[in-house]
Design an enzyme around this catalytic site. Structure first.
Site, short mmCIF file in Angstrom:
data_model
loop_
_atom_site.label_atom_id
_atom_site.label_comp_id
_atom_site.label_asym_id
_atom_site.label_seq_id
_atom_site.Cartn_x
_atom_site.Cartn_y
_atom_site.Cartn_z
N ASN A 78 0.81 -1.22 0.00
CA ASN A 78 0.00 0.00 0.00
C ASN A 78 0.85 1.28 0.00
O ASN A 78 0.43 2.30 -0.56
CB ASN A 78 -0.92 -0.02 1.23
CG ASN A 78 -1.44 1.35 1.58
OD1 ASN A 78 -2.39 1.86 1.00
ND2 ASN A 78 -0.79 2.01 2.54
N TYR A 145 5.16 8.82 -10.91
CA TYR A 145 4.09 8.14 -10.17
C TYR A 145 3.23 7.30 -11.13
O TYR A 145 3.00 6.10 -10.88
CB TYR A 145 3.22 9.19 -9.47
CG TYR A 145 2.07 8.63 -8.66
CD1 TYR A 145 2.27 8.03 -7.43
CD2 TYR A 145 0.76 8.69 -9.14
CE1 TYR A 145 1.21 7.53 -6.68
CE2 TYR A 145 -0.31 8.19 -8.42
CZ TYR A 145 -0.07 7.61 -7.18
OH TYR A 145 -1.12 7.10 -6.45
N THR A 182 -6.69 11.79 2.20
CA THR A 182 -5.46 11.48 2.93
C THR A 182 -4.41 12.58 2.69
O THR A 182 -4.63 13.50 1.90
CB THR A 182 -4.84 10.15 2.43
OG1 THR A 182 -4.44 10.35 1.08
CG2 THR A 182 -5.83 8.99 2.51
N1 LIG Z 1 -5.01 9.23 -1.69
C1 LIG Z 1 -5.50 9.01 -2.92
O1 LIG Z 1 -6.37 9.73 -3.41
C2 LIG Z 1 -4.97 7.85 -3.72
C3 LIG Z 1 -5.50 7.66 -5.01
C4 LIG Z 1 -5.03 6.59 -5.75
C5 LIG Z 1 -4.08 5.75 -5.22
N2 LIG Z 1 -3.58 5.96 -3.97
C6 LIG Z 1 -2.58 5.03 -3.46
O2 LIG Z 1 -3.02 4.53 -2.21
C7 LIG Z 1 -1.89 4.20 -1.39
C8 LIG Z 1 -2.03 4.86 -0.03
O3 LIG Z 1 -2.07 6.26 -0.24
P1 LIG Z 1 -2.49 7.28 0.92
O4 LIG Z 1 -3.30 8.32 0.25
O5 LIG Z 1 -2.99 6.56 2.09
O6 LIG Z 1 -1.05 7.93 1.21
P2 LIG Z 1 -0.48 8.71 2.50
O7 LIG Z 1 -1.61 9.19 3.35
O8 LIG Z 1 0.49 9.66 1.98
O9 LIG Z 1 0.25 7.53 3.32
C9 LIG Z 1 1.34 6.90 2.72
C10 LIG Z 1 1.82 5.75 3.57
O10 LIG Z 1 3.00 5.23 2.91
C11 LIG Z 1 4.07 5.23 3.83
N3 LIG Z 1 5.33 5.59 3.17
C12 LIG Z 1 5.59 6.67 2.41
N4 LIG Z 1 6.90 6.70 2.09
C13 LIG Z 1 7.46 5.61 2.66
C14 LIG Z 1 8.79 5.11 2.71
N5 LIG Z 1 9.82 5.74 2.11
N6 LIG Z 1 9.01 3.97 3.40
C15 LIG Z 1 8.00 3.34 4.05
N7 LIG Z 1 6.72 3.75 4.03
C16 LIG Z 1 6.46 4.91 3.35
C17 LIG Z 1 3.75 6.28 4.87
O11 LIG Z 1 4.33 5.91 6.12
P3 LIG Z 1 5.59 6.65 6.81
O12 LIG Z 1 5.51 8.09 6.44
O13 LIG Z 1 5.39 6.37 8.27
O14 LIG Z 1 6.79 5.95 6.27
C18 LIG Z 1 2.22 6.19 4.97
O15 LIG Z 1 1.85 5.21 5.91
C19 LIG Z 1 -0.66 4.67 -2.18
O16 LIG Z 1 -0.08 3.58 -2.85
C20 LIG Z 1 -1.24 5.65 -3.19
O17 LIG Z 1 -0.44 5.72 -4.34
C21 LIG Z 1 -4.01 6.99 -3.20
#
Ligand SMILES: NC(=O)c1ccc[n+]([C@@H]2O[C@H](COP(=O)([O-])OP(=O)(O)OC[C@H]3O[C@@H](n4cnc5c(N)ncnc54)[C@H](OP(=O)(O)O)[C@@H]3O)[C@@H](O)[C@H]2O)c1
Length: 241
Positions: A78, A145, A182
């Protein structure tokens, strides 16, 4: 016991997935991210920076301990990053390495190690990769990305084909979760319009209340993941599950 290994479990969708799972009995979650924010007797945290490939190589064995009494094992890749939003030709070269490492190389290494470590066991095994709609369309300012998520989709399709040929029963899926409320969306809304032509559209989505809460997306994803109604399509969108 049903074991889940979830990257990016410290916030956003990953945290919502972990917390929703921990409300169910017979689940154990091992979260992988740089920070830890969950405390629960059935939660274990593995601190790891998925952009640090040496650390990933050296610590992968801690992410996949033996789970001899598992009735199911699920890896959810994720964690994801957009990195700095901006056009190619205007980015430092390190940007591409960073985004591909977190979004593609680390998930590929995690999948490879998951499949190797838990091969030949009778527990049902699933890998869920969290992709994006940006894998399927060009989004300016998000080149690394978009490309990394498209590659994650291709990786998922190929690995599912391999598992089918081997007859392992392992399920691989790559799911686009929709537009979620998020920190990643906050980052998108903060982009300057000369680096991203869709900033206003994402601001309007937020102001119009169209972002989905991570807990809502997590419940929908887990209801689908835990049902026996999964269709054979590998690359899917949340609105089709
Ligand atoms: N938000 C959206 O609208 C959206 C849309 C489409 C797809 N997605 C996908 O959904 C997934 C989750 O997104 P989200 O919106 O929940 O993102 P988020 O709120 O930015 O959270 C990202 C998570 O990834 C971890 N992370 C980031 N960099 C990291 C690193 N270098 N090493 C280890 N962990 C890391 C962060 O943990 P730490 O900072 O503690 O490391 C955090 O727990 C992602 O794959 C994203 O591409 C999101």
């Amino acid at each position: 016991m049903h074991y889940y290994i979830i990257t990016g479990a410290s916030r956003g969708l990953g945290k919502a997935l972990a917390e929703t799972l921990l409300q169910q009995p017979d689940t154990f979650v091992l979260g992988v991210s740089r920070h830890t924010t969950i405390e629960h007797p059935r939660y274990q945290h593995q601190p790891l920076d998925l952009s640090d490939m040496l650390a990933v190589q050296n610590n992968l064995h801690k992410v996949f301990p033996p789970f001899p009494e598992a009735s199911s094992l699920t890896l959810i890749n994720n964690a994801g990053v957009l990195g700095e939003i901006g056009y190619m030709g205007e980015q430092p070269n390190e940007h591409f390495e960073f985004v591909f490492d977190v979004n593609l190389i680390a998930p590929a290494m995690l999948m490879n190690t998951f499949l190797r470590t838990y091969s030949g066991i009778s527990a049902s095994r699933t890998v869920l990769n969290i992709s994006s709609g940006a894998a399927q369309r060009p989004v300016d300012g998000w080149a690394a990305y978009s490309a990394s998520k498209a590659a994650l989709d291709a990786l998922s399709r190929t690995v599912q084909k391999e598992q089918d040929i081997r007859g392992t029963g392992v399920r691989i899926r790559s799911l686009s979760p929709g537009v979620l409320d998020t920190a990643m969306q906050e980052h998108i809304r903060s982009a300057e319009t000369q680096h991203f032509s869709e900033t206003d559209k994402f601001i309007e989505l937020h102001e119009g209340g169209h972002l989905v809460k991570p807990a809502e997306a997590a419940s929908r994803i887990l209801a689908w993941l835990q049902s026996d109604k999964m269709t054979p399509e590998v690359v899917i969108r949340i609105d089709s599950i």
